[in-house]
Structure formats: structure tokens, C-alpha cells
Design an enzyme around this catalytic site. Sequence first.
Site, PDB file in Angstrom:
ATOM      1  N   HIS A  62       3.976  50.536 136.336  1.00 29.20           N
ATOM      2  CA  HIS A  62       3.270  50.881 135.177  1.00 29.20           C
ATOM      3  C   HIS A  62       3.817  50.090 133.903  1.00 29.20           C
ATOM      4  CE1 HIS A  62       2.159  54.500 137.568  1.00 29.20           C
ATOM      5  NE2 HIS A  62       1.209  54.539 136.635  1.00 29.20           N
ATOM      6  N   GLY A  63       4.979  49.583 134.125  1.00 30.92           N
ATOM      7  CA  GLY A  63       5.326  48.677 132.864  1.00 30.92           C
ATOM      8  C   GLY A  63       6.678  48.067 133.033  1.00 30.92           C
TER       9      GLY A  63
END
Length: 470
Positions: free
Chosen positions: A320-321
Site C-alpha cells: 500500500h505504500g
Amino acid sequence: MLFSSITFLFLFLPVTVLIYYLVPQKTRNLVLLIASLFFYAWGEPVYVVLMILSILLNFFCGKDIGKKRADPVRAKRSLIFAVVMNVLILGFFKYYGLLMETLNVLFPYEIPYRELALPIGISFYTFQELSYLIDIYRGNAKPQQRLLPFALYISMFPQLIAGPIVRYVDIEAQLLNRVMSMRKFGQGVMYFIVGFAKKVVLADSIGVLYEQITALPIGSFSVLTAWVGCLAFAFQIYFDFSGYSDMAIGLGKMFGFEFRKNFQYPYIAKNIGEFWRRWHISLGTWFREYVYIPLGGNKCPASRHLLNLLIVWALTGLWHGAQWNFLVWGLYYGVILILERYVWGRALGRLPAFVQHIYTFVLVLIGWVFFFSPSLGAAMDYLGVMFGAGASAWIDRQGVYFLLTHWLLFLLCVIGSSLRGMNILRLLTGSYESRRIRQIAACVVYIGMFLVSLAFLVTESFHPFLYFRF
């Protein structure tokens, strides 16, 4: 280009649909591929070259793995090479900055580096390519011998930017021969309008409240304000991402494709395990099929099962990041799932349903703090305020004002994120005995939804989809 933009709605989509249905069926894949590359190049003119190179790499790697399947050792070497190449490309663009930042913290000297812009959708189309290669190695899919269908599978604009992650085996037949009808096209339009309304009416509106709260100094927050801000983000990201997924599914139907659902009312879940079976279903399925089960899943000793869960959720967080707070966010869910499995899961199941819902929703809200915070330190500060540490008060006029001025929007979000919202929509469009009246009612309701959403779109400020950054 955004689905929720005037350019897309009144120029790109109508022109693409018109040409797509006018040309012979054998030419439609080419039309859709050209449209998809143009769609991507509109916002990423440089990185469309990267995507094309990635398509070529995986097309030829897939053929190579297929040729060597009779020799498991050689096939495995080809798969490892292809997986490593894909991971290196994704890692370079997505995690290079995190690596350099971490090295600069660990070592006493500064290593200068240039931050790279993240190619939009690279996490999604890389995972599709990996699933394609692995399925060929496993014998679950045959390598595509024609470049055009494979390139369309990777670059198809409805789901290119933010999913859902579509497995090749699920649409292999559709790439060559798909059923198109006015009925399916109409269903696609309805899906798209619902997703459009979720995005511009609910997600963007509640997102304004979240932005107002998080723009305030953290020291000025009351406990109530902090919880209201977190609740606003929870609804924003749900309606933003599920709205995009609905639009993608709808666009797929317009062009004859069937994509699986990506959300199934996750906020009505009674435990965290159920929440993740309902949230971003395509990502959860991908990690289960290609990471969790190959590691041994739950068919192994408890200690190994714990490690498998932590590995999967650490990777989920980093997917996700490229920030440490995303890693913590993933591990947070991994730990909760372990506790539900081995500690309090049975006791939780014996509690009243409303208690299970509250338990799940509160834990999800806490998790969103790690997700939306710019850093791990900021997340801990925000969580502290939510539980009274560093808060200006428990309840103040500011928090009450935010609630009183947005109560109707919160109510609409609660209804829209539950089965009740869909039941109301079905009641408005399908509760009449006459088929003719049902059709008229559906037209009125959906056209009304579209016009209201369009009004929000042209009067409100620009809000890109949140999952574009992944």
C-alpha cells in the site's frame, strides 16, 4: 484521466464506446488497447513506455515458462527470473525513496538522491503480471501466444489504475470471445453511475470534513474531534475505492467483460477476518493464492502459521505504500488476526452481534490512523489524542460543531455502506408489478443519480482517487 472527470464522461468514454461498437468484432481488442494506452498516457506520458516494456517482458517470459514446463527445473528458473525482474521494477519505482531515506537515518552521512514519481497503477498491473506467470508455471493457464490480447489484459483502462486485480485465468476466454448485449451494457451503466455517486457525492463530500480536521494543529483536537476525523476518513476511503471498483466493473460490462466484485460491505463485518474477506477482495485473494498458501497457509504447525500471517500482512502493508507506517498498519492486522484465531475468536463469536460489529469497526478505525498519517510518529500522536493523551478536551464545541453540521452526510454514509442502501435502491427501482413501470423507475432513479453526481462534480474542488498512489 479520471473516471470522475468531464473529459472522461463526455469525450473519452462516448468516443471509445462508439468506435468500439461500430468496428468489426475482430478489431475491438485493438480499439480497446489503443484507447487504454491513450488513457494511461493522458496522465503518465513517460511511464506508458515503462508499461509497454513491462508487457513485452512478461509476454515473452510467459511463453518461455510455458515452453519449459516439461522440465520443472528450467521452468522454475525462468519463473524466478521473471518474478525478480518484476519485483525489481516495482521496487525501484516504489521503494527506492524509502530505502535511501532509511539509509540516511542509519548512517552518519547523507546520501543524496532524487525522488521518483510513482507510475500510476504499477502495483496493480505488476501483480496481474505476476499472477499470469505463476499460473502458467502451475499449469493453471496456458501462455498467451498473441501479443494483442495479453497487452489488453494488462493495460485495459477500466481496471488499470486502481484495480480490481484481475487474474488472467478469469478473463482468458473473454479476451478472445465475449458476450455483448444491450442488457449487459445497461447493467454496466448502472454499476458505473452507482460508483460515480459514491465517489463524487459521498467520498469527496466527507473527505472535505476529514481535510478540515487534519488541517488543524493536533494540539487543538478534542477526543471527539479526533474520532470524527477518523470516521470521516473511514467513509471517504470506502466510498472512494469501492466507487472506483464499481465504475471499473460497470465499464467492463459495457465492453463485454465480467470482473469480480472487489467490495462486499466490509463495515458490517463482525470480526477482522471477515472485514478483510469483504474489503479489497481481489488483493486479499492474490496474497492468499500466491503468497500465503505457497508459504504453507494454515496447514502447518502453529508457529509457522503465525510467521506466515505476519509475512503476508507485512507485505500487504508495504504494497500500500513505501512508508513505515504502512508496514505497521499491515502488521497491526496480522497481529489481530492471530489473536482472533488463537486467543479470543471463540469468545468473540459468542457475544451479541452488535458488540461484534462495534469491536470490528473500532479496530478498523484505529487501523486507518496508521494508513492516513504522513508518518509513524504522526500516527502515534493522533492515536494518543483519540484516547485522551494530548487532547485539548474530551468534548468541545469544535467537535460538536463538526457532528451537527455533517450529521446527515454521516447518516447517508452509514446507509450507503450497509445492505440497507442497496435495499433502498432496489425498492425504488424494482418494487413495481409492471415491468414497464420498473424500467421507467430505474431510468428516472439512475438518471437522477447521475445528474446529482454531475452537479457535485462541477461545483466541488478536484479530488483524485485515493488508491491512485498505490
